[in-house]
Design an enzyme around this catalytic site. Sequence first.
Site, mmCIF file in Angstrom:
data_model
loop_
_atom_site.group_PDB
_atom_site.id
_atom_site.type_symbol
_atom_site.label_atom_id
_atom_site.label_comp_id
_atom_site.label_asym_id
_atom_site.label_seq_id
_atom_site.Cartn_x
_atom_site.Cartn_y
_atom_site.Cartn_z
ATOM 1 N N ARG A 156 -11.163 -10.741 -7.344
ATOM 2 C CA ARG A 156 -9.850 -10.393 -7.867
ATOM 3 C C ARG A 156 -8.690 -11.031 -7.122
ATOM 4 N NH1 ARG A 156 -10.711 -3.917 -9.048
ATOM 5 N NH2 ARG A 156 -12.085 -4.247 -10.836
ATOM 6 N N HIS A 171 -2.681 -2.966 -9.085
ATOM 7 C CA HIS A 171 -3.742 -2.172 -9.670
ATOM 8 C C HIS A 171 -4.217 -1.041 -8.767
ATOM 9 C CE1 HIS A 171 -7.237 -1.221 -11.929
ATOM 10 N NE2 HIS A 171 -8.068 -1.632 -11.014
ATOM 11 N N ARG A 220 -10.567 -4.103 -2.488
ATOM 12 C CA ARG A 220 -11.599 -3.219 -3.024
ATOM 13 C C ARG A 220 -12.399 -3.948 -4.089
ATOM 14 N NH1 ARG A 220 -12.200 -0.280 -7.542
ATOM 15 N NH2 ARG A 220 -10.060 -0.529 -8.280
ATOM 16 N N HIS A 237 -4.713 -7.095 -9.739
ATOM 17 C CA HIS A 237 -5.814 -7.366 -10.654
ATOM 18 C C HIS A 237 -5.472 -8.577 -11.519
ATOM 19 C CE1 HIS A 237 -8.847 -6.795 -13.709
ATOM 20 N NE2 HIS A 237 -9.397 -5.829 -12.996
ATOM 21 N N GLU A 250 -8.148 7.750 -3.437
ATOM 22 C CA GLU A 250 -7.281 6.593 -3.235
ATOM 23 C C GLU A 250 -6.152 6.901 -2.248
ATOM 24 O OE1 GLU A 250 -6.168 4.645 -6.908
ATOM 25 O OE2 GLU A 250 -4.756 3.323 -5.894
ATOM 26 N N GLY A 284 -7.854 14.468 -9.704
ATOM 27 C CA GLY A 284 -8.577 13.260 -10.091
ATOM 28 C C GLY A 284 -10.030 13.391 -9.660
ATOM 29 N N LEU A 285 -10.731 12.284 -9.584
ATOM 30 C CA LEU A 285 -12.135 12.368 -9.203
ATOM 31 C C LEU A 285 -12.278 13.011 -7.841
ATOM 32 C CD1 LEU A 285 -13.621 9.022 -10.469
ATOM 33 C CD2 LEU A 285 -13.828 11.308 -11.421
ATOM 34 N N ALA A 286 -11.399 12.648 -6.926
ATOM 35 C CA ALA A 286 -11.504 13.199 -5.575
ATOM 36 C C ALA A 286 -11.184 14.690 -5.585
ATOM 37 C CB ALA A 286 -10.577 12.445 -4.638
ATOM 38 N N GLY A 329 -4.145 17.603 -6.385
ATOM 39 C CA GLY A 329 -4.691 16.516 -7.190
ATOM 40 C C GLY A 329 -5.990 16.932 -7.851
HETATM 41 C C1 LIG Z 1 -6.454 0.894 -15.192
HETATM 42 C C2 LIG Z 1 -7.362 1.202 -14.051
HETATM 43 C C3 LIG Z 1 -8.722 0.958 -14.141
HETATM 44 C C4 LIG Z 1 -9.570 1.247 -13.083
HETATM 45 N N1 LIG Z 1 -10.909 1.000 -13.220
HETATM 46 C C5 LIG Z 1 -11.745 1.303 -12.214
HETATM 47 C C6 LIG Z 1 -13.150 1.091 -12.345
HETATM 48 O O1 LIG Z 1 -13.633 0.607 -13.373
HETATM 49 N N2 LIG Z 1 -13.964 1.433 -11.329
HETATM 50 C C7 LIG Z 1 -13.466 1.980 -10.190
HETATM 51 O O2 LIG Z 1 -14.261 2.297 -9.331
HETATM 52 N N3 LIG Z 1 -12.149 2.201 -10.040
HETATM 53 C C8 LIG Z 1 -11.272 1.877 -11.016
HETATM 54 N N4 LIG Z 1 -9.927 2.107 -10.857
HETATM 55 C C9 LIG Z 1 -9.438 2.775 -9.654
HETATM 56 C C10 LIG Z 1 -9.689 4.269 -9.728
HETATM 57 O O3 LIG Z 1 -9.507 4.717 -11.045
HETATM 58 C C11 LIG Z 1 -8.772 5.101 -8.854
HETATM 59 O O4 LIG Z 1 -8.675 4.552 -7.623
HETATM 60 C C12 LIG Z 1 -9.308 6.507 -8.672
HETATM 61 O O5 LIG Z 1 -9.570 7.084 -9.922
HETATM 62 C C13 LIG Z 1 -8.372 7.394 -7.900
HETATM 63 O O6 LIG Z 1 -8.823 8.722 -7.931
HETATM 64 P P1 LIG Z 1 -8.119 9.853 -7.119
HETATM 65 O O7 LIG Z 1 -8.873 11.092 -7.386
HETATM 66 O O8 LIG Z 1 -7.956 9.448 -5.726
HETATM 67 O O9 LIG Z 1 -6.640 9.978 -7.694
HETATM 68 P P2 LIG Z 1 -6.050 10.160 -9.155
HETATM 69 O O10 LIG Z 1 -7.076 10.153 -10.191
HETATM 70 O O11 LIG Z 1 -4.927 9.226 -9.266
HETATM 71 O O12 LIG Z 1 -5.488 11.632 -9.153
HETATM 72 C C14 LIG Z 1 -4.305 11.997 -8.515
HETATM 73 C C15 LIG Z 1 -4.094 13.463 -8.731
HETATM 74 O O13 LIG Z 1 -3.086 13.905 -7.884
HETATM 75 C C16 LIG Z 1 -2.115 14.612 -8.600
HETATM 76 N N5 LIG Z 1 -0.846 14.397 -7.936
HETATM 77 C C17 LIG Z 1 -0.267 13.217 -7.623
HETATM 78 N N6 LIG Z 1 0.886 13.432 -6.998
HETATM 79 C C18 LIG Z 1 1.041 14.758 -6.908
HETATM 80 C C19 LIG Z 1 2.047 15.589 -6.366
HETATM 81 N N7 LIG Z 1 3.111 15.099 -5.783
HETATM 82 N N8 LIG Z 1 1.878 16.924 -6.458
HETATM 83 C C20 LIG Z 1 0.775 17.447 -7.057
HETATM 84 N N9 LIG Z 1 -0.200 16.701 -7.556
HETATM 85 C C21 LIG Z 1 -0.063 15.383 -7.481
HETATM 86 C C22 LIG Z 1 -2.182 14.076 -9.984
HETATM 87 O O14 LIG Z 1 -1.713 15.029 -10.888
HETATM 88 C C23 LIG Z 1 -3.655 13.823 -10.122
HETATM 89 O O15 LIG Z 1 -4.289 15.000 -10.503
HETATM 90 C C24 LIG Z 1 -9.056 1.800 -11.903
HETATM 91 C C25 LIG Z 1 -7.697 2.041 -11.807
HETATM 92 C C26 LIG Z 1 -6.841 1.728 -12.849
HETATM 93 C C27 LIG Z 1 -5.384 1.924 -12.678
#
Ligand SMILES: Cc1cc2nc3c(=O)[nH]c(=O)nc-3n(C[C@H](O)[C@H](O)[C@H](O)COP(=O)(O)OP(=O)(O)OC[C@H]3O[C@@H](n4cnc5c(N)ncnc54)[C@H](O)[C@@H]3O)c2cc1C
Lengths: 224, 263, 639
Positions: free
Chosen positions: C332, C403, C437, C268, C427, C44-46, C42
Amino acid sequence: MMTNAVSHYFRSSIGRKHLVAITGLLLCGFLVGHLSGNFLLMVGPDAFNLYAHKLMSLGPLLYVIESALAFIFILHLYLAIRLNLENKKAGGKYQMKKWTGRGITVMSATMPYTGVILLIFLILHLKNLKFGTHYNIEVDGIQMRDLYRTTLEYFQNPLNVALYVVSMTAAALHTAHGFGSAFQSLGLNHPKYSKIIKNLSYLYAVLIGGGFAFLSVWAYLKGV
Amino acid sequence: MASTNNMTLNLKIWRQKNNNSDGKLVDYRVENVSPDMSFLEMIDVLNEQLVKKGEDRIAFDHDCREGICGMCSMMINGKAHGGYKNTTTCQVHMRLYKDGDTIVVEPFRASAFPVIKDLVVDRSAIDKVMASGGYISANTGNAPDANSILIPKPIADEAMDAAACIGCGACVASCPNGSGMLFMGAKVSQLALLPQGSVESPKRAMNMVQTHDVLGFGNCTTHAECEATCPKGISIEHIARMNREYLKAAFTYNEKKRSEGGA
Amino acid sequence: MGFNLDSKTPTGPLSEKWEKHKFEMKRVNPANKRKFTVIVVGTGLAGGSAAATLAELGYNVLSFCVQDSPRRAHSIAAQGGINAAKNYPNDGDSVKNLFYDTIKGGDYRSREANVYRLAEVSNNIIDQMVSQGVPFAREYGGYLDNRSFGGAQVSRTFYARGQTGQQLLLGAYSGMMKMVAKGKIKQFSRREMMDLVIVNGKARGIIVRNLITGELERYAADAVLLCSGGYGNVFYLSTNAKASNASAAWRCYKRGAGFANPCFTQIHPTCIPVHGDYQSKLTLMSESLRNDGRVWVPKKPNDNRKASEIPEDERDYYLERVYPSFGNLAPRDVSSRQAKFRCDEGLGVGPTKQAVYLDFRDAIKRDGRDTIAGRYGNLFEMYERITGENPYETPMMIYPAVHYTMGGLWVDYNLQSTIPGLHVLGEANFSDHGANRLGASALMQGLADGYFVAPYTIGNYLASTTLEKVSTEDNAFKDAEQAVMLQTTKLLSIKGKRSATDFHKALGHYMWDYVGMSRNEAGLKKAIDGIRKLKEEFWQDVNVPGDAGNFNIELHTAARVADFLELGELMALDALERNESCGGHFREEYQTPDNEARRDDEHFTHAAVWEYTGSGSSPIRHKEELAFENVKLATRSYK
Ligand SMILES: Cc1cc2nc3c(=O)[nH]c(=O)nc-3n(C[C@H](O)[C@H](O)[C@H](O)COP(=O)(O)OP(=O)(O)OC[C@H]3O[C@@H](n4cnc5c(N)ncnc54)[C@H](O)[C@@H]3O)c2cc1C
Ligand code: HEM
Ligand code: HEM
Ligand code: SF4
Ligand code: F3S
Ligand code: FES
């Protein structure tokens, strides 16, 4: 590292683009000078011939200037054509391609063509005027070339006038895009001024293209 | 939001098995298209029909479907993302089309973007350009208090304008020269505007441009077609700023190798 | 088997736990770090922040994502902002306040020590992101600007226009790309994790599918970080990106990682309603709209008049009526539920009757059209683009949508799952948000985990664990790959009549109708039954054209749907077992006379952690009791 950076610069896309821009702007400058000089045609044969003679008598300096001009032309040509060929390869080939109408213009799309027209024009131009019929004349007691006569005679042929009008249209199109684009390429650009530069570009194109075209028509009408 | 499923559309979609094979436009007909559908949903419907017939579905890239991830990428009727102002493919809705329209769909093309399959292209060149300098070298934990760096609002806003790039590559696809100057310019410009980023600006500009060139992107000749199709309305003024940074860099950047020994 | 659910929370006063822990943890010396390899699934931010930080520290990082670039992870879509306890506006905020709000917002179902640490590192996140060039909004003096967000009484949210998630992710991505260029991160895009490989009880590698070639690939490492995001797409329709999936986490669950509180999902309240059965996803409209928009429905059922023709006294501004003090700004879960109640009563509006109005008429009258356009212009534009209606003239129609998922793989204080060496961030884990949340805190959590928590705790794990040499030729790898291959062959050989998406939609209906905003015993049982049947049908009737040796999107989809079908059942089961209402989990049997959630602290102050016991048998429900030593459990009230 320093020399490295500089040599890298001349090989890179942006570095070469800077050179096209600089040479293009210098050519734009030349055209301003050339047009003003040519307007002496309207003042009269003596004024024009004297002006040409003064230039000719610069001696070695003239060669320097002429070679510099030739160099600028050739460099501009060479880099521009190379960039163009590279770009042809890099761009996508589509079954269907349409422009949005908000970006590309006739001017920008035809740069290489208007450039080539200018090149052909230039060859003919030099052949017919610079290396054209040599008349002699005496002005204020000095022997000199009667370039005025050569020029006016040349324009008695309507085909030649047509060639010039077409070429000047090309020049206008080329500079209308080129002038502004050069500023963009050199980064001499600021949100505050970008509109002004664009308008200046059009103004320049119209004045230069229109000016030369006007002169050739004027010469035709004036008769020998 | 009346769901009147009343349009029939003729699609000509680019099908290509993989990078090594030739592709061609294939005709499809989609019925019962609702004006409320998004363009991608319309293709979903077509795909569902294909799958039920056991045929290979049309491959296309998409993810967020709300105009922010930059994954979707289609040339619709010869224009990147359909050519609408500030719009990504996933934000194009069918109410923009009429019953009986013929729509041609092709992948984003450029020599830096080889086709992977159908409408899917390989845009990893964008990542490579970014890896060569699209960052500020601030390791985790180094940062001073956020408010110790003051940034005038207009500058922060302009940096944000540039930072809005979603890396979709529409600029490259729509540029007649296949140039990557807009997305690259946006990054160079964003970081050059910020005091934190200006520190490395010369080196960044040099390295990114070099990588850009090697990857087969073309040069900019200021067609501004990129700006016109950019879904985030990124201005070509950012290209100009990059050109300036680059000019400065080429003639002033100087880095000697020095040994970093110590006791 | 049984789980060891020791949270490993350090002892001592709450505010000193993390410092103390950092001091006590073992560290890997700089020269040795380069001998370790860490897999980060992954970006994402994490995942992005963790990969960058670990690589900076000297570890070798292998990073994976399903999109074509790490920059496209779903975090990119977050709009609103990110919280931090900076107290820049001088409104009395503090780490303690942020901690308290988050615990209360989560309806007292999260772990105190984790939440406190989250609040503590929140400030470092802002510093870090600014130094990486994130163009947060500024005031004229050049200082950072803040705004307020639902569920808080202070302005602690930092934002970058409506694109905060994007800007933060691009910051994390740029840090990653820097380390890619240095060769410390090997980045693999368009790769989907298909299984976790366990050697001697420790997570030592993964099997991934190369989505372009279809080939299965094996990667070995000393530890695995799972940062694969949430599982909201189990509902088919959600605000999550289409590629968001549960598969990576689910496969870990099936390898022995506990799955905690799967039923905790956030719905949401302000999303654009469903408009047809071809609908592929739902779009969130920022919560900030509720600052000026008034939510209402007609008082008369089946009122088919245009909104503008319904006179004032025939409108029910129900949030203002039920929650006089919070009004349209109720949290929410509460607002979502109220919208559902109205639609269930037949008061919904629009062609599907599954929507309520969000009306800006009064705000426009009060502040002028320009002011409102200044605040929400881009959102109004987005709304109009999707619906074709102009919110300046007709009220918006909104409806709740799935959401966020608070549930996820169980982790201890070190973010380690029940499988040693498998750490879960963002997440994908269950850690910090309890049963609900608060806005702007998911971004905070993802970055806290990746930048400031995992890099230390991974070091501790690597330094204190004996790690045998493994190779991708080991049997564990071969077996795992074999299992994936078998599943793939099976999927491709069924050649039935329905598409995977068809099944996904059917699952979504069960989930939304029975495991959605409001749940009851009969419904949940029905869902479990229905989903089981659906799963059987899936394995008999799905049609996956093509083969495994190329870019086969239908195959990728089918594999994800197969996992969603199993997860959906577990969510229903979890919801059935949790005999209380809390946060996003509303059980109709457990409500106050005026329809508010009724917690049962005596029996349910715990995280439910599910253990997989094989495909035929039921999973086991374990408990991690939550101890509240610093806050007093109270009823959440927004009246
Ligand atoms: C529309 C929307 C608006 C939001 N707004 C806010 C906000 O304003 N403030 C806030 O704090 N939060 C907000 N959130 C929540 C927040 O965006 C997410 O909870 C957070 O970004 C999750 O980050 P993450 O790094 O855990 O995962 P993600 O960003 O979902 O990243 C997942 C990663 O894992 C990879 N991946 C997934 N499955 C696999 C697999 N099987 N094999 C290999 N790679 C895989 C993907 O490619 C991706 O790189 C919002 C969410 C949504 C949907
Ligand atoms: C008096 C003559 C000329 C003038 C004043 C002139 C001027 C310019 C200018 C100002 C530019 C823009 C540079 C930039 O964008 O940075 C340009 C570009 C170019 N010129 Fe010329 N030029 C002249 C002659 C020619 C000739 C003879 C050719 C021959 C082929 C030519 C071909 C081009 C091409 C291909 C480009 C690049 C296209 C582009 O930038 O869009 N030019 N020229
Ligand atoms: C009505 C239009 C024009 C007229 C009457 C005209 C006239 C002349 C004359 C008389 C000369 C010869 C000067 C000499 O030998 O000393 C000349 C030279 C030249 N002209 Fe023009 N010209 C015209 C347009 C142009 C244009 C449009 C261009 C460029 C695109 C151009 C480029 C040149 C060049 C490069 C030379 C050679 C200069 C030198 O050797 O010093 N001319 N022109
Ligand atoms: S500059 Fe615009 S068109 Fe180019 S990648 Fe960025 S968002 Fe897409
Ligand atoms: S369209 Fe191409 S030519 Fe330059 S201004 Fe944009 S990159
Ligand atoms: S799918 Fe994300 S921008 Fe279109």
